[in-house]
Design an enzyme around this catalytic site. Structure first.
Site, PDB file in Angstrom:
ATOM      1  N   CYS A 161      -3.931  -0.118   6.403  1.00 32.23           N
ATOM      2  CA  CYS A 161      -2.885   0.896   6.555  1.00 32.23           C
ATOM      3  C   CYS A 161      -2.991   1.634   7.880  1.00 32.23           C
ATOM      4  O   CYS A 161      -1.970   2.001   8.468  1.00 32.23           O
ATOM      5  CB  CYS A 161      -2.939   1.881   5.393  1.00 32.23           C
ATOM      6  SG  CYS A 161      -2.390   1.124   3.845  1.00 32.23           S
ATOM      7  N   HIS A 189       0.835  -1.188   0.000  1.00 34.33           N
ATOM      8  CA  HIS A 189       0.000   0.000   0.000  1.00 34.33           C
ATOM      9  C   HIS A 189       0.878   1.249   0.000  1.00 34.33           C
ATOM     10  O   HIS A 189       2.027   1.225   0.442  1.00 34.33           O
ATOM     11  CB  HIS A 189      -0.915  -0.004   1.226  1.00 34.33           C
ATOM     12  CG  HIS A 189      -1.901  -1.130   1.236  1.00 34.33           C
ATOM     13  ND1 HIS A 189      -3.247  -0.944   1.470  1.00 34.33           N
ATOM     14  CD2 HIS A 189      -1.754  -2.467   1.036  1.00 34.33           C
ATOM     15  CE1 HIS A 189      -3.892  -2.100   1.416  1.00 34.33           C
ATOM     16  NE2 HIS A 189      -2.983  -3.043   1.153  1.00 34.33           N
ATOM     17  N   CYS A 213      -7.019   2.806   4.102  1.00 34.50           N
ATOM     18  CA  CYS A 213      -7.840   1.644   4.429  1.00 34.50           C
ATOM     19  C   CYS A 213      -7.502   1.174   5.844  1.00 34.50           C
ATOM     20  O   CYS A 213      -6.517   1.603   6.449  1.00 34.50           O
ATOM     21  CB  CYS A 213      -7.607   0.523   3.419  1.00 34.50           C
ATOM     22  SG  CYS A 213      -5.953  -0.211   3.506  1.00 34.50           S
TER      23      CYS A 213
END
Length: 295
Positions: free
Chosen positions: A132, A102, A129
């Site tokens: 993360c 990510h 998200c």
């Protein structure tokens, strides 16, 4: 200059594009912006600190490698030194989705590899998200980290992750980006493998003790390293190969440039990165030789 960065320059305000172009064209540009350069950009553009960071996001997203989703995410973190580090999401055709990186992980590991021991703020072009948010909760600065999104007021990570679960819940005091040396030694005399061992000594693995590091050698001989970044929730952990791939990508290299790889990990830990490292490398290029050492 990276071709995609040139394209991204066209989306910036003209005064900002003109001001940052010499920075990106410099032969020593390493996908970071120094505090002095950032101050100069603030003066030229008359933007606020957060406005400038948001305006620079297209440059970060230009580093995205997203052949599966075609969804390009950029992130910029500021280390406690004041330097800004770019990062972007990365995906690998032929490997499982669990091997993807990510943008937030990319920018943070980019700063980590270059010596930062804390992150003060992170700027992202899309809301982080849950994966993360949990990854960032492992940081040395998790309690004070500021998150900035376009067209929104800044918030702390803890506002994005209320009632968070973190290292303290597992009685762990170590944090990601903290300085550490695990003291692993190997009999291997090969300098390339020794570089991977040095990376393993700086890894963050307080839960499994799988201190592990990767070295990647490009076709031109340049070496990139990665070290394991473990997480209290386990799944958001970032393997050492992925950190090395971030390091390589942010230096402007294509992943097709990998000529050789080495993985060093602690022999008596409860997990191993060998299988996933082999599988992901084979997805990139089945001919990449991998040297493996269990120390």
């Amino acid at each position: 200059m990276h071709a995609k960065i040139m394209d991204a320059l066209g989306s910036l305000p003209s005064d900002l594009a003109s001001a940052v172009k010499p920075i990106f064209e410099d032969a020593n540009f390493d996908a970071t912006i120094s505090p002095e350069q950032f101050t100069t950009l603030l003066s030229i553009t008359h933007m606020t600190d957060s406005e400038l960071r948001v305006a620079l996001l297209p440059i970060a997203a230009a580093y995205s490698v997203a052949p599966i989703s075609k969804f390009f995410v950029g992130a910029i973190v500021r280390g406690e030194s004041g330097r800004l580090y770019f990062g972007a999401n990365m995906e690998f055709v032929g490997a499982s989705l669990s091997q993807t990186i990510h943008a937030e992980q990319s920018a943070i590991s980019h700063a980590w590899i270059k010596g930062e021991t804390g992150i003060t703020d992170i700027t992202i072009n899309y809301s982080p998200c849950g994966h993360c948010r949990q990854f960032m909760n492992e940081l040395t600065t998790a309690k004070t980290l500021i998150v900035q999104l376009p067209e929104r007021e800044e918030q702390t990570l803890q506002q994005y992750l209320p009632e968070s679960f973190g290292p303290a819940d597992l009685n762990i005091t170590d944090a990601l980006l903290g300085k550490i040396d695990h003291g692993i030694t190997i009999k291997e005399t090969d300098e390339f493998v020794a570089i991977a061992c040095k990376a393993a000594n700086g890894s963050h693995a307080p839960y499994t003790k799988n201190y592990s590091g990767v070295a990647l050698k490009a076709t031109d001989g340049k070496v990139f390293t990665g070290k394991y970044a473990e997480n209290a929730a386990f799944n958001p952990s970032l393997p050492p190969l992925q950190v090395a791939l971030v390091n390589m990508n942010m230096a402007g290299y294509s992943l097709t440039d990998i000529a050789e790889a080495a993985l060093v990990e602690k022999a008596d830990s409860t997990i191993s990165h060998l299988s996933d490292t082999q599988t992901t490398l084979e997805a990139l290029n089945p001919d990449i030789p991998l040297t493996y050492v269990a120390a």
